[in-house]
Scaffold this motif. Structure first.
Motif, short mmCIF file in Angstrom:
data_model
loop_
_atom_site.label_atom_id
_atom_site.label_comp_id
_atom_site.label_asym_id
_atom_site.label_seq_id
_atom_site.Cartn_x
_atom_site.Cartn_y
_atom_site.Cartn_z
N TYR A 64 0.99 -1.37 -0.06
CA TYR A 64 -0.05 0.22 -0.18
C TYR A 64 1.01 1.23 0.17
CZ TYR A 64 0.82 0.01 5.11
OH TYR A 64 1.49 -0.07 6.20
N ILE A 65 0.91 1.94 -1.06
CA ILE A 65 2.09 2.77 -1.36
C ILE A 65 1.21 4.21 -1.47
CG2 ILE A 65 3.97 3.45 -2.82
CD1 ILE A 65 4.53 0.47 -3.11
N SER A 66 1.61 5.26 -0.95
CA SER A 66 1.35 6.82 -1.33
C SER A 66 2.41 7.61 -1.58
CB SER A 66 0.33 7.32 0.11
OG SER A 66 1.19 6.84 1.08
N ALA A 67 1.99 8.42 -2.36
CA ALA A 67 3.21 9.66 -2.86
C ALA A 67 4.30 8.95 -3.29
CB ALA A 67 3.05 10.47 -1.78
N LEU A 68 4.31 8.13 -4.38
CA LEU A 68 5.52 7.40 -4.55
C LEU A 68 6.66 8.21 -5.05
CD1 LEU A 68 6.66 4.61 -5.50
CD2 LEU A 68 5.74 4.53 -7.61
N ALA A 69 7.88 7.82 -4.64
CA ALA A 69 8.93 8.80 -5.20
C ALA A 69 9.71 8.09 -6.10
CB ALA A 69 9.62 9.19 -3.89
N TYR A 70 9.50 6.84 -6.26
CA TYR A 70 10.34 5.76 -7.37
C TYR A 70 10.08 6.32 -8.65
CZ TYR A 70 13.32 1.79 -7.68
OH TYR A 70 14.56 0.81 -7.97
N GLN A 71 11.05 6.89 -9.42
CA GLN A 71 10.83 7.19 -10.67
C GLN A 71 10.86 5.95 -11.66
OE1 GLN A 71 13.21 10.48 -12.31
NE2 GLN A 71 12.48 11.80 -10.48
N SER A 72 9.51 6.05 -12.45
CA SER A 72 9.38 4.91 -13.39
C SER A 72 10.45 4.59 -14.40
CB SER A 72 8.07 5.06 -14.24
OG SER A 72 7.92 4.24 -15.04
N GLN A 73 11.14 5.59 -14.78
CA GLN A 73 12.52 5.66 -15.76
C GLN A 73 13.57 4.56 -15.34
OE1 GLN A 73 14.79 8.88 -16.40
NE2 GLN A 73 13.88 9.83 -14.52
N TYR A 74 13.76 4.40 -13.79
CA TYR A 74 14.56 3.54 -13.37
C TYR A 74 14.07 2.24 -13.02
CZ TYR A 74 16.65 8.17 -12.85
OH TYR A 74 17.17 9.17 -13.45
N ILE A 75 12.88 1.90 -13.35
CA ILE A 75 12.45 0.37 -13.22
C ILE A 75 12.43 -0.20 -14.44
CG2 ILE A 75 10.55 -0.94 -12.36
CD1 ILE A 75 9.48 1.49 -10.52
N THR A 76 13.03 -1.27 -14.53
CA THR A 76 13.30 -2.07 -15.88
C THR A 76 11.79 -2.95 -16.31
OG1 THR A 76 14.00 -3.99 -14.98
CG2 THR A 76 15.65 -2.49 -15.61
N THR A 97 6.37 9.12 -11.65
CA THR A 97 6.54 8.13 -10.67
C THR A 97 5.13 7.28 -11.11
OG1 THR A 97 5.31 9.40 -9.05
CG2 THR A 97 7.83 9.34 -9.11
N VAL A 98 4.13 7.49 -10.04
CA VAL A 98 2.85 6.49 -10.02
C VAL A 98 2.22 6.02 -11.36
CG1 VAL A 98 1.39 8.01 -9.12
CG2 VAL A 98 1.07 5.65 -8.24
N VAL A 99 2.00 7.07 -12.16
CA VAL A 99 1.19 6.95 -13.19
C VAL A 99 1.78 5.86 -14.42
CG1 VAL A 99 0.28 8.09 -15.14
CG2 VAL A 99 -0.22 9.10 -12.99
N PRO A 100 3.07 6.36 -14.64
CA PRO A 100 3.69 5.09 -15.48
C PRO A 100 4.02 4.10 -14.84
CG PRO A 100 5.22 7.00 -15.11
CD PRO A 100 3.96 7.44 -14.55
N VAL A 101 4.27 3.91 -13.62
CA VAL A 101 4.30 2.48 -13.19
C VAL A 101 2.94 1.71 -12.96
CG1 VAL A 101 4.87 1.24 -10.75
CG2 VAL A 101 6.21 3.13 -11.40
N TYR A 102 1.86 2.51 -12.59
CA TYR A 102 0.71 1.83 -12.64
C TYR A 102 0.36 1.27 -14.13
CZ TYR A 102 -4.51 1.37 -12.68
OH TYR A 102 -5.91 0.96 -12.84
N GLN A 103 0.37 2.09 -15.21
CA GLN A 103 0.11 1.96 -16.55
C GLN A 103 1.15 0.75 -17.03
OE1 GLN A 103 0.55 5.75 -18.09
NE2 GLN A 103 -1.55 6.22 -17.91
N ARG A 104 2.29 0.65 -16.59
CA ARG A 104 3.29 -0.51 -16.99
C ARG A 104 2.93 -1.73 -16.12
NH1 ARG A 104 9.12 1.54 -15.95
NH2 ARG A 104 9.73 -0.70 -16.95
N LEU A 105 2.49 -1.76 -15.28
CA LEU A 105 1.84 -2.91 -14.32
C LEU A 105 0.69 -3.52 -15.30
CD1 LEU A 105 2.65 -1.99 -10.71
CD2 LEU A 105 3.54 -3.98 -11.96
N LYS A 106 -0.43 -2.45 -15.43
CA LYS A 106 -1.45 -3.06 -16.17
C LYS A 106 -1.24 -3.44 -17.33
CE LYS A 106 -5.48 -2.09 -13.99
NZ LYS A 106 -6.46 -3.04 -13.59
N ALA A 107 -0.33 -3.04 -18.27
CA ALA A 107 0.13 -3.58 -19.63
C ALA A 107 0.85 -4.80 -19.34
CB ALA A 107 0.93 -2.38 -20.26
N ALA A 108 1.35 -5.10 -18.20
CA ALA A 108 2.12 -6.49 -18.06
C ALA A 108 1.31 -7.61 -17.64
CB ALA A 108 3.22 -6.19 -17.06
N GLY A 109 0.10 -7.22 -17.35
CA GLY A 109 -1.16 -8.29 -16.86
C GLY A 109 -1.41 -8.05 -15.49
#
Length: 431
Positions: free
Chosen positions: A311-323, A351-363
């Motif tokens: 359960y993660i709020s105000a995510l500071a991890y930038q999506s560009q650094y997640i493979t 941060t959170v928007v692209p991470v969420y969208q990438r997880l959704k796209a991954a299934g």
């Protein structure tokens, strides 16, 4: 017939009488502070006064309260060093502030609000030796305007929920270095109890674990309302000596390079679980905000099979650094993100928007995202939906269990029924 008293007996009597009187006078000056956690942070909400004799009647209008805030560690703006605290109610109580019909204590209820910094026992600093949140010296002076009696000596301090935590935790995460932590044990233990882990933001680091618990109301995971969803749960709140996102040079990383704390933190968690064999290892949940949101996702990325949910709020991890490989490795971990569109600190588009969208796209199937326009006053006391906290404070929705809508604005459903973030999380269990 005359009665004679020896000089020695007389002296002893006078000393005894003086000490008794002195003790009574001193006791009449005693007060107890009550510090409570609110959406915006801690505030001194009540002051409990000891009386010379029991009473049945009290009128809040008879009392005036002033406060002085000082610190040897941080610079406090002059306007925030002293002032008047407004009394809004008073009642007869016991020494812990519980209401009674007749008693030797009275409790004054003080006005608190997000825009009343004089009410806070914390001071935030962006630089100096006490960077972030730290306790200040909080001197209260109370006057009974009818009798001119003054109370000016703090005897005790009550901090609801915090007082239920064990604050003594120290874990040697590296040679010569320790990490503090607070731990709550469920009042109603089952044979196996889940574990809720909370990781604080960048302003709550240090060596005093009360700071993370009060800095943004994280102690609320020990409240009856949230505990009831889990049937009783352990709560673990580790405290980073610095900031979770610091790299080896003490510079903030957004995921580009490794931080220096994740391995030691994970070792602390595993040690805590090992030392509490009644923890259900299939129901370990990790969350955090901002810096702590980064770290919560980091731990999930490192060991996706360890946690039942995040359960993660105000995510500071930038999506560009997640493979893409990392995204794929956590797509089956249940995660609920909370963020605000006007967050200028952890910009959601990075941060959170692209991470969420990438997880959704991954299934990813069990993935939710409560995305707010603003962080508003959920209590309704300070303007409700028309009052905006800073957009970075989206963790408020998690701490008070208010998050319930998904990214598309529809309710999150569990078995066909709408649920809140804590209801959902309590139902997650590793297979």
């Amino acid at each position: 017939m005359k009665t004679f008293i020896s000089k020695k007996a007389l002296v002893l009597y006078l000393i005894s009488t003086f000490l008794s009187y002195f003790h009574t006078v001193q006791a009449s000056n005693d007060y107890t502070l009550v510090v409570e956690g609110y959406d915006w942070g801690p505030a001194v909400s009540k002051v409990i006064l000891s009386l010379d004799a029991p009473t049945k009647v009290v009128d809040f209008k008879d009392y005036s309260v002033t406060v002085e805030r000082s610190s040897d560690c941080v610079e406090i703006p002059a306007a925030l060093t002293k002032g008047i605290r407004n009394v809004v109610f008073a009642y007869i109580s016991d020494e812990k502030g519980n209401r009674v019909k007749e008693g030797s204590f009275i409790t004054l209820v003080l006005s608190v609000a997000p825009n009343l910094p004089l009410g806070s026992p914390f001071q935030y600093a962006t630089s100096g030796k006490c960077r972030g949140n730290s306790w200040v010296k909080y001197q209260v002076n109370i006057t009974d305007n009818k009798t001119s009696k003054v109370w000016n000596k703090e005897k005790n301090r009550i901090i609801p929920l915090i007082d239920d935590f064990d604050l003594s935790g120290k874990y040697p995460y590296e040679a010569g270095k320790t990490m503090s932590y607070a731990a709550f044990s469920p009042k109603n233990k089952a044979a196996k109890s889940p574990l809720i882990i909370w990781l604080h933001g960048g302003g709550e680091g240090g060596t005093d674990p009360t700071i993370p618990l009060l800095g943004n109301k994280a102690a609320n995971y020990a409240s009856d309302d949230i505990q009831n969803y889990f049937g009783g749960a352990y709560v673990l709140s580790p405290q980073c000596p610095g900031a979770w996102m610091h790299n080896k040079d003490g510079v903030t990383t957004h995921g580009k390079e490794d931080d220096v704390y994740n391995k030691g933190l994970m070792a602390l968690i595993k040690d805590f679980v090992k030392s509490h064999p009644d923890i259900d290892t299939k129901r370990i949940y990790v969350g955090g905000c901002s810096n702590g949101g980064y770290m919560a996702l980091k731990l999930i990325l490192n060991e996706p099979n360890y946690f039942a949910a995040g359960y993660i709020s105000a995510l500071a991890y930038q999506s560009q650094y997640i493979t893409d490989q990392q995204i794929n490795s956590i797509k089956n971990v249940p995660i609920w993100f909370v963020h605000s569109k006007d967050d200028g600190t952890t910009v959601p588009e990075n941060t959170v928007v692209p991470v969420y969208q990438r997880l959704k796209a991954a299934g990813a199937k069990n993935l939710h995202f409560s995305y707010y326009d603003h962080v508003i006053d959920l209590s309704g006391f300070f303007g409700g939906k028309n009052y905006y906290y800073t957009g970075h404070w989206s963790w408020i929705y998690s701490h008070v269990n208010a998050a319930k809508l998904d990214f598309d604005g529809t309710p999150v459903l569990l078995n066909g029924h709408p649920v809140t973030i804590m209801e959902w999380m309590a139902a997650q269990k590793k297979k």
